[in-house]
Design a protein around this motif. Structure first.
Motif, PDB file in Angstrom:
ATOM      1  N   SER A 229       0.823  -1.203   0.000  1.00 17.66           N
ATOM      2  CA  SER A 229       0.000   0.000   0.000  1.00 17.66           C
ATOM      3  C   SER A 229       0.862   1.261   0.000  1.00 17.66           C
ATOM      4  O   SER A 229       0.384   2.336  -0.315  1.00 17.66           O
ATOM      5  N   LYS A 230       2.103   1.116   0.340  1.00 20.04           N
ATOM      6  CA  LYS A 230       3.030   2.247   0.405  1.00 20.04           C
ATOM      7  C   LYS A 230       3.362   2.789  -0.982  1.00 20.04           C
ATOM      8  O   LYS A 230       3.675   3.963  -1.134  1.00 20.04           O
ATOM      9  N   PHE A 231       3.285   1.943  -2.008  1.00 17.38           N
ATOM     10  CA  PHE A 231       3.677   2.327  -3.358  1.00 17.38           C
ATOM     11  C   PHE A 231       2.486   2.287  -4.318  1.00 17.38           C
ATOM     12  O   PHE A 231       1.626   1.425  -4.217  1.00 17.38           O
ATOM     13  N   THR A 232       2.510   3.209  -5.269  1.00 18.24           N
ATOM     14  CA  THR A 232       1.507   3.183  -6.332  1.00 18.24           C
ATOM     15  C   THR A 232       1.885   2.082  -7.320  1.00 18.24           C
ATOM     16  O   THR A 232       3.006   1.553  -7.276  1.00 18.24           O
ATOM     17  N   ASP A 233       0.970   1.758  -8.216  1.00 20.09           N
ATOM     18  CA  ASP A 233       1.268   0.753  -9.243  1.00 20.09           C
ATOM     19  C   ASP A 233       2.453   1.197 -10.100  1.00 20.09           C
ATOM     20  O   ASP A 233       3.293   0.382 -10.472  1.00 20.09           O
ATOM     21  N   ARG A 234       2.519   2.473 -10.390  1.00 22.57           N
ATOM     22  CA  ARG A 234       3.619   3.003 -11.201  1.00 22.57           C
ATOM     23  C   ARG A 234       4.956   2.857 -10.475  1.00 22.57           C
ATOM     24  O   ARG A 234       5.965   2.491 -11.077  1.00 22.57           O
ATOM     25  N   GLU A 235       4.958   3.133  -9.168  1.00 21.99           N
ATOM     26  CA  GLU A 235       6.190   2.985  -8.383  1.00 21.99           C
ATOM     27  C   GLU A 235       6.604   1.519  -8.294  1.00 21.99           C
ATOM     28  O   GLU A 235       7.796   1.202  -8.398  1.00 21.99           O
ATOM     29  N   LEU A 236       5.627   0.623  -8.114  1.00 24.15           N
ATOM     30  CA  LEU A 236       5.933  -0.811  -8.081  1.00 24.15           C
ATOM     31  C   LEU A 236       6.564  -1.252  -9.402  1.00 24.15           C
ATOM     32  O   LEU A 236       7.546  -1.996  -9.412  1.00 24.15           O
ATOM     33  N   ASP A 237       5.989  -0.796 -10.512  1.00 25.45           N
ATOM     34  CA  ASP A 237       6.550  -1.129 -11.823  1.00 25.45           C
ATOM     35  C   ASP A 237       7.981  -0.627 -11.943  1.00 25.45           C
ATOM     36  O   ASP A 237       8.846  -1.325 -12.474  1.00 25.45           O
TER      37      ASP A 237
ATOM     38  N   ILE B 205      10.162  -0.023  -9.475  1.00 27.37           N
ATOM     39  CA  ILE B 205      11.036  -0.810  -8.590  1.00 27.37           C
ATOM     40  C   ILE B 205      11.391  -2.129  -9.261  1.00 27.37           C
ATOM     41  O   ILE B 205      12.554  -2.543  -9.273  1.00 27.37           O
ATOM     42  N   ILE B 206      10.396  -2.793  -9.838  1.00 23.38           N
ATOM     43  CA  ILE B 206      10.634  -4.068 -10.521  1.00 23.38           C
ATOM     44  C   ILE B 206      11.563  -3.861 -11.706  1.00 23.38           C
ATOM     45  O   ILE B 206      12.495  -4.642 -11.923  1.00 23.38           O
TER      46      ILE B 206
ATOM     47  N   TRP C 117      15.402  -5.464 -12.202  1.00 18.87           N
ATOM     48  CA  TRP C 117      15.788  -6.267 -13.356  1.00 18.87           C
ATOM     49  C   TRP C 117      17.020  -5.703 -14.064  1.00 18.87           C
ATOM     50  O   TRP C 117      17.765  -6.436 -14.708  1.00 18.87           O
ATOM     51  N   GLU C 118      17.235  -4.386 -13.988  1.00 21.22           N
ATOM     52  CA  GLU C 118      18.363  -3.759 -14.685  1.00 21.22           C
ATOM     53  C   GLU C 118      19.680  -4.207 -14.058  1.00 21.22           C
ATOM     54  O   GLU C 118      19.843  -4.171 -12.849  1.00 21.22           O
ATOM     55  N   ASP C 119      20.618  -4.609 -14.898  1.00 22.35           N
ATOM     56  CA  ASP C 119      21.896  -5.109 -14.404  1.00 22.35           C
ATOM     57  C   ASP C 119      22.705  -4.052 -13.662  1.00 22.35           C
ATOM     58  O   ASP C 119      23.339  -4.333 -12.670  1.00 22.35           O
ATOM     59  N   ARG C 120      22.710  -2.857 -14.158  1.00 19.86           N
ATOM     60  CA  ARG C 120      23.585  -1.835 -13.591  1.00 19.86           C
ATOM     61  C   ARG C 120      22.939  -0.953 -12.534  1.00 19.86           C
ATOM     62  O   ARG C 120      23.579  -0.063 -12.006  1.00 19.86           O
TER      63      ARG C 120
ATOM     64  N   GLU D  94      14.010  -6.363   1.321  1.00 21.75           N
ATOM     65  CA  GLU D  94      12.643  -5.916   1.036  1.00 21.75           C
ATOM     66  C   GLU D  94      12.359  -5.930  -0.470  1.00 21.75           C
ATOM     67  O   GLU D  94      11.246  -6.247  -0.888  1.00 21.75           O
ATOM     68  N   VAL D  95      13.381  -5.617  -1.267  1.00 25.67           N
ATOM     69  CA  VAL D  95      13.235  -5.699  -2.728  1.00 25.67           C
ATOM     70  C   VAL D  95      13.010  -7.151  -3.133  1.00 25.67           C
ATOM     71  O   VAL D  95      12.136  -7.452  -3.950  1.00 25.67           O
ATOM     72  N   ILE D  96      13.768  -8.052  -2.546  1.00 25.16           N
ATOM     73  CA  ILE D  96      13.615  -9.479  -2.850  1.00 25.16           C
ATOM     74  C   ILE D  96      12.204  -9.945  -2.475  1.00 25.16           C
ATOM     75  O   ILE D  96      11.546 -10.647  -3.257  1.00 25.16           O
ATOM     76  N   ALA D  97      11.727  -9.535  -1.298  1.00 24.87           N
ATOM     77  CA  ALA D  97      10.370  -9.915  -0.870  1.00 24.87           C
ATOM     78  C   ALA D  97       9.318  -9.331  -1.811  1.00 24.87           C
ATOM     79  O   ALA D  97       8.346 -10.015  -2.170  1.00 24.87           O
ATOM     80  N   LEU D  98       9.511  -8.097  -2.233  1.00 25.03           N
ATOM     81  CA  LEU D  98       8.581  -7.457  -3.174  1.00 25.03           C
ATOM     82  C   LEU D  98       8.561  -8.204  -4.500  1.00 25.03           C
ATOM     83  O   LEU D  98       7.497  -8.479  -5.048  1.00 25.03           O
ATOM     84  N   MET D  99       9.745  -8.564  -4.995  1.00 26.67           N
ATOM     85  CA  MET D  99       9.831  -9.298  -6.260  1.00 26.67           C
ATOM     86  C   MET D  99       9.150 -10.653  -6.128  1.00 26.67           C
ATOM     87  O   MET D  99       8.431 -11.076  -7.032  1.00 26.67           O
ATOM     88  N   ARG D 100       9.354 -11.315  -5.017  1.00 26.70           N
ATOM     89  CA  ARG D 100       8.727 -12.629  -4.794  1.00 26.70           C
ATOM     90  C   ARG D 100       7.208 -12.492  -4.796  1.00 26.70           C
ATOM     91  O   ARG D 100       6.502 -13.322  -5.363  1.00 26.70           O
TER      92      ARG D 100
END
Length: 97
Positions: free
Chosen positions: A8-16, A18-19, A23-26, A42-48
């Protein structure tokens, strides 16, 4: 409970975003932490949570141990990587060599 707070902390656009950054290597986890105040775990948990299990496994295998995702392991100090083959751009036109 923390997962529902993060969602709920992030909008759909922010979630997109972050994902996409994950995914970006650099793009480092430090950059994600700076912009979105999320630690690596937390990023790993979000991705999962946000990805299909097969996509998460593919991402996790790709990211695990990748030195470019961790600022401390990078082989360059600051700036961005630029290929020697990349052309200069001046005044919105590609310069000729």
């Amino acid at each position: 409970m923390e997962n529902s707070e993060n969602k709920s902390k992030f909008t759909d656009r922010e979630l997109d975003r972050i994902i996409e950054m994950a995914w970006e290597d650099r793009t480092t986890f430090d950059a994600i932490a700076f912009q979105f105040d999320l630690k690596e775990q937390e990023v790993i948990a979000l991705m999962r949570r946000e990805m299909k299990p097969s996509s998460f496994k593919m991402w996790r295998a790709r990211v695990q141990g990748r030195s470019t995702k961790h600022a401390a392991k990078r082989n360059f100090e600051k700036g961005t990587f630029k290929s020697t083959r990349q052309k200069q751009i001046t005044h919105n036109k590609i310069s000729k060599r």
